[in-house]
Design a protein around this motif. Sequence first.
Motif, PDB file in Angstrom:
ATOM      1  N   ARG A  37       0.853  -1.084  -0.020  1.00  0.00           N
ATOM      2  CA  ARG A  37       0.034  -0.031  -0.056  1.00  0.00           C
ATOM      3  C   ARG A  37       0.905   1.228  -0.211  1.00  0.00           C
ATOM      4  N   SER A  38       0.306   2.440   0.318  1.00  0.00           N
ATOM      5  CA  SER A  38       0.805   3.885   0.385  1.00  0.00           C
ATOM      6  C   SER A  38       0.170   4.401   1.516  1.00  0.00           C
ATOM      7  N   TRP A  39       0.640   5.542   1.513  1.00  0.00           N
ATOM      8  CA  TRP A  39       0.059   6.741   2.627  1.00  0.00           C
ATOM      9  C   TRP A  39      -1.726   6.478   2.674  1.00  0.00           C
ATOM     10  N   ASP A  40      -2.226   6.368   1.323  1.00  0.00           N
ATOM     11  CA  ASP A  40      -3.535   6.389   1.059  1.00  0.00           C
ATOM     12  C   ASP A  40      -4.481   5.215   1.938  1.00  0.00           C
ATOM     13  N   GLU A  41      -3.696   4.460   2.602  1.00  0.00           N
ATOM     14  CA  GLU A  41      -4.286   3.539   3.556  1.00  0.00           C
ATOM     15  C   GLU A  41      -4.846   4.122   4.661  1.00  0.00           C
ATOM     16  N   PHE A  42      -4.353   5.412   5.077  1.00  0.00           N
ATOM     17  CA  PHE A  42      -4.837   5.984   5.941  1.00  0.00           C
ATOM     18  C   PHE A  42      -5.602   7.235   5.803  1.00  0.00           C
ATOM     19  N   ARG A  43      -5.968   7.438   4.622  1.00  0.00           N
ATOM     20  CA  ARG A  43      -6.856   8.483   4.299  1.00  0.00           C
ATOM     21  C   ARG A  43      -8.052   8.792   5.109  1.00  0.00           C
ATOM     22  N   LEU A  44      -8.792   7.696   5.422  1.00  0.00           N
ATOM     23  CA  LEU A  44      -9.955   7.839   6.538  1.00  0.00           C
ATOM     24  C   LEU A  44      -9.738   8.006   7.817  1.00  0.00           C
ATOM     25  N   ALA A  57       1.872  10.719   7.258  1.00  0.00           N
ATOM     26  CA  ALA A  57       1.688   9.615   6.676  1.00  0.00           C
ATOM     27  C   ALA A  57       2.554   9.555   5.335  1.00  0.00           C
ATOM     28  N   PRO A  58       3.637   8.813   5.542  1.00  0.00           N
ATOM     29  CA  PRO A  58       4.563   8.762   4.278  1.00  0.00           C
ATOM     30  C   PRO A  58       4.465   7.533   3.576  1.00  0.00           C
ATOM     31  N   ASP A  59       4.768   7.633   2.149  1.00  0.00           N
ATOM     32  CA  ASP A  59       4.987   6.514   1.230  1.00  0.00           C
ATOM     33  C   ASP A  59       6.379   5.836   1.866  1.00  0.00           C
ATOM     34  N   ILE A  60       6.272   4.813   2.300  1.00  0.00           N
ATOM     35  CA  ILE A  60       7.638   4.148   2.712  1.00  0.00           C
ATOM     36  C   ILE A  60       8.388   4.100   1.259  1.00  0.00           C
ATOM     37  N   ILE A  61       9.799   4.241   1.561  1.00  0.00           N
ATOM     38  CA  ILE A  61      10.604   4.262   0.337  1.00  0.00           C
ATOM     39  C   ILE A  61      10.273   2.802  -0.517  1.00  0.00           C
ATOM     40  N   GLY A  62      10.252   3.008  -1.887  1.00  0.00           N
ATOM     41  CA  GLY A  62       9.925   2.077  -2.680  1.00  0.00           C
ATOM     42  C   GLY A  62       8.462   1.845  -2.864  1.00  0.00           C
ATOM     43  N   TYR A  63       7.699   2.371  -2.155  1.00  0.00           N
ATOM     44  CA  TYR A  63       6.201   2.512  -2.468  1.00  0.00           C
ATOM     45  C   TYR A  63       5.340   3.915  -2.712  1.00  0.00           C
ATOM     46  N   GLY A  64       4.327   3.686  -3.516  1.00  0.00           N
ATOM     47  CA  GLY A  64       3.606   4.828  -3.642  1.00  0.00           C
ATOM     48  C   GLY A  64       4.509   5.895  -4.496  1.00  0.00           C
ATOM     49  N   VAL A 179      -0.905  -1.300  -5.822  1.00  0.00           N
ATOM     50  CA  VAL A 179      -0.280  -2.656  -6.581  1.00  0.00           C
ATOM     51  C   VAL A 179       0.339  -2.087  -7.888  1.00  0.00           C
ATOM     52  N   LEU A 180      -0.431  -1.365  -8.869  1.00  0.00           N
ATOM     53  CA  LEU A 180       0.004  -1.169 -10.275  1.00  0.00           C
ATOM     54  C   LEU A 180       1.287  -0.135 -10.149  1.00  0.00           C
ATOM     55  N   LEU A 181       1.224   0.687  -9.199  1.00  0.00           N
ATOM     56  CA  LEU A 181       2.367   1.684  -9.072  1.00  0.00           C
ATOM     57  C   LEU A 181       3.673   0.922  -8.986  1.00  0.00           C
ATOM     58  N   LEU A 182       3.673  -0.398  -8.114  1.00  0.00           N
ATOM     59  CA  LEU A 182       4.752  -1.201  -7.937  1.00  0.00           C
ATOM     60  C   LEU A 182       5.292  -1.957  -9.137  1.00  0.00           C
ATOM     61  N   GLU A 183       4.481  -2.339 -10.064  1.00  0.00           N
ATOM     62  CA  GLU A 183       4.860  -3.171 -11.225  1.00  0.00           C
ATOM     63  C   GLU A 183       5.416  -4.324 -10.631  1.00  0.00           C
ATOM     64  N   ASP A 184       6.810  -4.557 -11.103  1.00  0.00           N
ATOM     65  CA  ASP A 184       7.224  -5.882 -10.603  1.00  0.00           C
ATOM     66  C   ASP A 184       7.602  -6.182  -9.301  1.00  0.00           C
ATOM     67  N   GLN A 185       7.444  -5.156  -8.568  1.00  0.00           N
ATOM     68  CA  GLN A 185       8.029  -5.142  -7.129  1.00  0.00           C
ATOM     69  C   GLN A 185       6.878  -5.261  -6.035  1.00  0.00           C
ATOM     70  N   ALA A 186       5.795  -5.568  -6.706  1.00  0.00           N
ATOM     71  CA  ALA A 186       4.755  -5.644  -5.668  1.00  0.00           C
ATOM     72  C   ALA A 186       4.724  -6.704  -4.795  1.00  0.00           C
ATOM     73  N   GLU A 187       5.518  -7.837  -4.779  1.00  0.00           N
ATOM     74  CA  GLU A 187       5.839  -8.930  -3.825  1.00  0.00           C
ATOM     75  C   GLU A 187       6.875  -8.569  -2.994  1.00  0.00           C
TER      76      GLU A 187
END
Length: 275
Positions: A37-44, A57-64, A179-187
């Motif tokens: 995920r990304s910071w967006d997980e906390f939007r609510l 709420a940061p996007d951890i390095i490598g995400y978002g 997930v689509l933002l991460l492309e081949d690094q999603a796992e």
Amino acid sequence: MIAPMFSPHYARTRSGLMHYVEMGAGEPLLLLHQTPRSWDEFRLLMPLLAEQRRVIAPDIIGYGASESIPDHSIERYADSVLALLEELGLDRVDLLGHQLGGIIAIEMSHRRPERLRRLVLSGTPYVDEEFRRERPPMHPLSMVELQDDGRHLMELWVRRSGFYPPARPDLLNRYVRDVLLLEDQAEDGHRAISTYRMEGRTGYRGPVLCIGATADPIAFHQVPRLVERLPQARLEIIQGGMVPLMEQLPEEVAALVSKFLDETVQADSAYGGTP
């Protein structure tokens, strides 16, 4: 798109370019998301917590929208968050981590316990040899092969839907987008968890709240194992909570977190102790 109530920023840190969103004012509370995920997980959740605090709420390095990296590891993630705190001039923060974010919080508390007032660990396992041995092999939830007709998008949706509440396509939609933002690094985040060693890293003795969600089939039974190694920890259970707890039941989470932070405001002088 980011709603006007949020304030998005970028910080050029020693660990790379970090994107983060904040709102509110007061004592800083840092939120760390799960993978993928990304910071967006906390939007609510953020507006509820920001009534009394400065919530970041940061996007951890490598995400978002943060910088991509080739080397995913818990240690790398923790270093990036500590680097962000340095760049923002934050000496001490409260920290809430959900799943992967909670594991990162443990690593941070091991490295720099003096930087953390209080910890909230949601769905966070104790990642030791037993965990690594017994963790069931799963079909990659977040990695699918691209298809010309877009069928991979439906496959991604279906694989994850069992971990999400029914009739909440909005939550699954946000998951798929991240997930689509991460492309081949999603796992890569799940691989980082599987190779991490938490043994010897649970010496933090400041106030800790652990949250378990009963309908989270992956993490719920693991949470008590972490609580055993944090003798000061308070355990709270949210009935019916699932993997996307932060956005599924934000009011319940906010109530637990706010109560914990308010009640322990006089106790945070115990931070950074050793067993």
